[in-house]
Design a protein around this motif. Structure first.
Motif, PDB file in Angstrom:
ATOM      1  N   GLU A   1      23.821  43.858  22.028  1.00  0.00           N
ATOM      2  CA  GLU A   1      24.500  43.995  23.312  1.00  0.00           C
ATOM      3  C   GLU A   1      25.982  44.273  23.081  1.00  0.00           C
ATOM      4  O   GLU A   1      26.629  43.641  22.253  1.00  0.00           O
ATOM      5  CB  GLU A   1      24.337  42.713  24.127  1.00  0.00           C
ATOM      6  CG  GLU A   1      24.957  42.806  25.512  1.00  0.00           C
ATOM      7  CD  GLU A   1      24.854  41.509  26.291  1.00  0.00           C
ATOM      8  OE1 GLU A   1      25.244  41.498  27.464  1.00  0.00           O
ATOM      9  OE2 GLU A   1      24.386  40.502  25.697  1.00  0.00           O
ATOM     10  N   LEU A   2      26.510  45.259  23.813  1.00  0.00           N
ATOM     11  CA  LEU A   2      27.939  45.560  23.767  1.00  0.00           C
ATOM     12  C   LEU A   2      28.593  44.864  24.951  1.00  0.00           C
ATOM     13  O   LEU A   2      28.321  45.194  26.108  1.00  0.00           O
ATOM     14  CB  LEU A   2      28.166  47.073  23.825  1.00  0.00           C
ATOM     15  CG  LEU A   2      27.581  47.885  22.663  1.00  0.00           C
ATOM     16  CD1 LEU A   2      27.801  49.379  22.893  1.00  0.00           C
ATOM     17  CD2 LEU A   2      28.208  47.463  21.345  1.00  0.00           C
ATOM     18  N   ILE A   3      29.461  43.892  24.668  1.00  0.00           N
ATOM     19  CA  ILE A   3      30.031  43.027  25.703  1.00  0.00           C
ATOM     20  C   ILE A   3      31.481  43.430  25.966  1.00  0.00           C
ATOM     21  O   ILE A   3      32.326  43.385  25.064  1.00  0.00           O
ATOM     22  CB  ILE A   3      29.976  41.555  25.264  1.00  0.00           C
ATOM     23  CG1 ILE A   3      28.528  41.159  24.938  1.00  0.00           C
ATOM     24  CG2 ILE A   3      30.559  40.651  26.334  1.00  0.00           C
ATOM     25  CD1 ILE A   3      28.413  39.824  24.230  1.00  0.00           C
ATOM     26  N   ALA A   4      31.783  43.846  27.185  1.00  0.00           N
ATOM     27  CA  ALA A   4      33.159  44.200  27.555  1.00  0.00           C
ATOM     28  C   ALA A   4      33.946  42.914  27.782  1.00  0.00           C
ATOM     29  O   ALA A   4      33.644  42.139  28.686  1.00  0.00           O
ATOM     30  CB  ALA A   4      33.163  45.059  28.807  1.00  0.00           C
ATOM     31  N   ALA A   5      34.968  42.686  26.944  1.00  0.00           N
ATOM     32  CA  ALA A   5      35.688  41.416  26.984  1.00  0.00           C
ATOM     33  C   ALA A   5      37.068  41.515  27.608  1.00  0.00           C
ATOM     34  O   ALA A   5      37.663  40.503  27.951  1.00  0.00           O
ATOM     35  CB  ALA A   5      35.822  40.858  25.560  1.00  0.00           C
ATOM     36  N   ARG A   6      37.575  42.721  27.782  1.00  0.00           N
ATOM     37  CA  ARG A   6      38.953  42.877  28.237  1.00  0.00           C
ATOM     38  C   ARG A   6      39.000  43.275  29.707  1.00  0.00           C
ATOM     39  O   ARG A   6      38.162  44.045  30.178  1.00  0.00           O
ATOM     40  CB  ARG A   6      39.633  43.947  27.381  1.00  0.00           C
ATOM     41  CG  ARG A   6      41.064  44.271  27.759  1.00  0.00           C
ATOM     42  CD  ARG A   6      41.611  45.312  26.793  1.00  0.00           C
ATOM     43  NE  ARG A   6      42.784  45.984  27.313  1.00  0.00           N
ATOM     44  CZ  ARG A   6      43.295  47.100  26.811  1.00  0.00           C
ATOM     45  NH1 ARG A   6      42.707  47.653  25.762  1.00  0.00           N
ATOM     46  NH2 ARG A   6      44.367  47.650  27.332  1.00  0.00           N
ATOM     47  N   ASP A   7      39.960  42.765  30.414  1.00  0.00           N
ATOM     48  CA  ASP A   7      40.169  43.137  31.813  1.00  0.00           C
ATOM     49  C   ASP A   7      41.070  44.365  31.873  1.00  0.00           C
ATOM     50  O   ASP A   7      42.195  44.354  31.359  1.00  0.00           O
ATOM     51  CB  ASP A   7      40.813  41.986  32.590  1.00  0.00           C
ATOM     52  CG  ASP A   7      39.868  40.808  32.750  1.00  0.00           C
ATOM     53  OD1 ASP A   7      38.651  41.051  32.861  1.00  0.00           O
ATOM     54  OD2 ASP A   7      40.351  39.655  32.750  1.00  0.00           O
ATOM     55  N   PHE A   8      40.571  45.421  32.509  1.00  0.00           N
ATOM     56  CA  PHE A   8      41.342  46.649  32.658  1.00  0.00           C
ATOM     57  C   PHE A   8      41.796  46.787  34.110  1.00  0.00           C
ATOM     58  O   PHE A   8      41.101  46.339  35.031  1.00  0.00           O
ATOM     59  CB  PHE A   8      40.487  47.868  32.302  1.00  0.00           C
ATOM     60  CG  PHE A   8      40.223  48.036  30.833  1.00  0.00           C
ATOM     61  CD1 PHE A   8      41.064  48.804  30.046  1.00  0.00           C
ATOM     62  CD2 PHE A   8      39.128  47.430  30.233  1.00  0.00           C
ATOM     63  CE1 PHE A   8      40.820  48.965  28.695  1.00  0.00           C
ATOM     64  CE2 PHE A   8      38.870  47.588  28.890  1.00  0.00           C
ATOM     65  CZ  PHE A   8      39.729  48.360  28.107  1.00  0.00           C
ATOM     66  N   PRO A   9      42.916  47.424  34.349  1.00  0.00           N
ATOM     67  CA  PRO A   9      43.308  47.705  35.742  1.00  0.00           C
ATOM     68  C   PRO A   9      42.324  48.685  36.374  1.00  0.00           C
ATOM     69  O   PRO A   9      41.753  49.546  35.694  1.00  0.00           O
ATOM     70  CB  PRO A   9      44.707  48.324  35.597  1.00  0.00           C
ATOM     71  CG  PRO A   9      44.763  48.840  34.197  1.00  0.00           C
ATOM     72  CD  PRO A   9      43.913  47.921  33.378  1.00  0.00           C
ATOM     73  N   ALA A  10      42.124  48.535  37.663  1.00  0.00           N
ATOM     74  CA  ALA A  10      41.191  49.428  38.361  1.00  0.00           C
ATOM     75  C   ALA A  10      41.718  50.859  38.328  1.00  0.00           C
ATOM     76  O   ALA A  10      42.926  51.093  38.263  1.00  0.00           O
ATOM     77  CB  ALA A  10      41.023  48.955  39.800  1.00  0.00           C
TER      78      ALA A  10
END
Length: 663
Positions: free
Chosen positions: A415-424
């Motif tokens: 599983e590739l888990i997105a860990a970072r919060d990006f601006p919309a």
């Protein structure tokens, strides 16, 4: 920075020390983790000079040194080998002042050596060489020799061990085993089989009769018969002795028999191929010895031999390092794995990698080396950590990657888990296009137009060098590059066959040949007709009627030519004399720049043409530091004649341009 629990598990030092394997997914911060591991080792009291970190690129080496300390022992594999060989030159049997060949120079010497050795072999044993050529799938014997040779070296197999390590098979025994299985199949009772299943069984028994009729002596006929075997296992009963025999025939015995027959039938040709490789190896090494030079594989081979043959040296090198850290371990080959085994002591190795990110298969890297190490660490209860969180990519990117790679060969499911919060953002991270036309050609043309338009739109926010267009194969590249030309989009085609066939590249190489060789009439004619001179066909014909083209140019009478042609010829003759006078003091790229500036040559080029010119000049600039103009011209001829794609693969992409390449 704040580390996650998984990252801390990968960084922490075990007590007592243990071999460690870190499975680091894409964007998981593995470089930061590796550096932090190095830092904690130093804080535990180990001097930086006693910690060895091995990377795959000089760029990664510099980055690690900048973030640690200049005293840190950080090196590429080849840099480490070069140092060890220079420090132990007598034991290694190498010139202490050896130089390392760059890949392009090594390739040119390889081509020269394979050509010389095969020409001599053909003169001595013409029948054997012709038989080998007839048996090869490719008519390029030199290419076959180089392919086997490079694979063998990457695996760490010396040429002298080739003959003993090649498989020997008994084709007759394999055929006998097949027929025995068919005899047992004929004796099985299949009362519960339906008509369709019985028909398939009878077809197999008829096939066995053909095989028996061909005899047991391996012959071409056997390959045709094996290829004709037909049975649909999905329509056969899953249980029973007969079904088991049919499964064994199709899945195991026939493939094994085919392999044994190939090995047996082509045994004479295999011996000839091995002899050709041995001759080439001797010639290649002789050329390098004459230059006191080693290529990259020599560095690894010689270091492995040094450490194997000299235990005192091996123990001395091992004693230099308390810990060895290895980045991108999945991209090592068999020879590099041998080297690492010789360098490391028990429980001092820290390897970071990910089978799903193995990218150097074309350089014979073997991801199974990493898999085997990972399983050994797991089996022995050593330190195993996994980094799965991705800090680089948006969730949409990771979902697209997962969808594309799901079930793909060589990919382990993770599983590739997105860990970072990006601006919309308003635009999507991934766009999927569907171009519908009257036929496939029309749809492809629409797609190329759309991609060119999107690149133009996005170029308002990003330079061209930030774009890449990837193709499954090179078949459709031309459709896209034509659209890019019309849209004024500069691009560089990596791996395309057309680099040396491009008119601007051919023009400039012809000029170098004329400067290097006053009697090269073919190149002189090409240059005079090119925009570098631009004389008329009539003027060129008149020069040729005067005898040798070079001599006619030196002594031409302006009164016999049109005024415009006479002026061009006089100017070109003057420049050519000047360039020949500068050939030993000015680099090849400077001569070409002077020639282009003289006539405004680049003004008439497309964006693609200007990128090609810059790429050629960049390569010549590097070569001119080590080689004469004559050597450069000879090397360009060798590379162009052997593999026009090699230059594109090796060179650094130059300028602000879109990169176009196959996946």
């Amino acid at each position: 920075m704040d580390f996650t629990a998984r990252q801390l598990a990968a960084i922490r030092l075990a007590d007592p020390p243990r071999d460690t394997c870190v499975v680091a997914g894409p964007g998981s911060g593995k470089t930061t983790v590796l550096i932090e591991r190095f830092r904690q080792l130093m804080e535990s009291g180990i001097p930086a000079a006693r910690i060895l970190a091995i990377t795959f690129t000089e760029k990664a080496t510099h980055q690690m040194r900048e973030r640690l300390t200049e005293r840190a022992s950080v090196s590429t594999v080849h840099g480490l080998c070069a140092r060890l060989l220079r420090e132990n030159a007598i034991e290694a049997g190498v010139d202490p002042h050896f130089r390392v060949l760059d890949p392009q120079e090594a390739a040119a010497i390889e081509l020269r050596a394979v050509s010389e050795s095969l020409d001599a072999f053909l003169a001595e044993c013409p029948a054997a060489i012709r038989a080998l050529l007839a048996a090869l799938a490719s008519p390029d014997l030199g290419g076959s020799v180089l392919e086997v040779y490079e694979t063998m070296r990457a695996a760490g197999t010396p040429v002298g061990q080739l003959r003993g390590g090649m498989p020997r098979a008994d084709g007759q025994a394999a055929l006998s085993a097949l027929l025995d299985t068919c005899d047992r199949l004929a004796g099985e009772r299949v009362f519960d089989w339906n008509a369709s299943q019985r028909e398939q069984l009878n077809g197999v028994l008829e096939w066995a009769g053909q095989l028996r009729g061909a005899g047991l002596r391996p012959a071409r006929e056997h390959f045709q018969i094996l290829e004709s075997f037909r049975v649909d296992l999905n329509r056969i009963k899953k249980s029973g002795a007969a079904a088991g025999l049919l499964h064994a025939l199709k899945k195991d015995q026939i493939p094994a028999a085919r392999a044994a027959l190939i090995t047996d039938f082509y045994s004479p040709q295999r011996d000839t191929l091995l002899a050709a490789i041995e001759r080439f190896d001797a010639a290649f090494r002789a050329h390098k010895r004459s230059l006191s030079a080693l290529d990259f594989a020599d560095l690894e081979e010689s270091t492995v031999r040094l450490l194997q043959d000299h235990p005192a040296v091996r123990e001395g090198v091992r004693a230099q390092f308390d810990c060895i850290l290895m980045d991108e371990f999945q991209d090592t080959n068999g020879l590099q794995s041998k080297l690492l085994d010789l360098l490391r002591r028990p429980d001092c190795f820290y390897a970071v990698g990910d089978i799903n990110q193995a990218i150097y298969g074309f350089r014979h890297a073997d991801p199974e080396i990493f898999r085997a190490y990972r399983e050994q660490v797991r089996r022995d209860g050593k330190q195993l950590a996994e980094l799965r969180e991705n800090w680089r990519s948006r969730p949409g990117i990771l979902r697209a990657v997962s969808a594309i790679l799901d079930g793909a060969s060589g990919i382990e499911p993770h599983e590739l888990i997105a860990a970072r919060d990006f601006p919309a953002k308003a635009e999507p991270s991934v766009e999927v296009l569907s171009c519908i036309g009257a036929d496939s050609a029309d749809a492809l043309a629409l797609e190329a137009q759309w991609v060119a338009r999107r690149i133009r739109e996005m170029h308002e926010r990003a330079p061209f060098r930030d774009f890449a267009v990837l193709f499954r194969s090179s078949t459709h590249i031309g459709v896209f590059t034509r659209e890019f030309d019309q849209a004024g989009i500069p691009y560089s085609v990596t791996g395309a066959k057309g680099f040396y066939e491009a008119q601007e590249v051919a023009d400039l190489i012809h000029l170098l040949r004329v400067v290097a060789n006053a009697r090269d009439e073919v190149s002189l004619a090409a240059v005079l007709r090119s925009p570098l001179a631009g004389v008329s066909d009539e003027a060129l014909l008149r020069l040729r009627h005067g005898g040798n083209l070079g001599e006619s140019l030196d002594s031409f009478d302006p009164a016999l030519f049109d005024a415009a042609d006479a002026a061009v010829l006089a100017c070109f003759r003057s420049n050519l004399r000047r360039w020949r006078g500068l050939r030993d003091s000015v680099s090849a790229d400077r001569i070409l720049i002077d020639a282009m500036d003289e006539v405004g040559y680049e003004m008439g080029l497309t964006p693609r043409g200007r990128v090609n010119v810059e790429k050629l000049l960049s390569g010549l600039r590097e070569q001119s530091r080590r080689r004469s103009l004559d050597e450069i011209v000879d090397e360009l001829a060798l590379i162009r004649d052997s593999d026009p794609r090699e230059q594109d693969r090796q060179s650094v992409e130059a300028g602000d341009c879109v990169r176009v390449q196959t996946i």
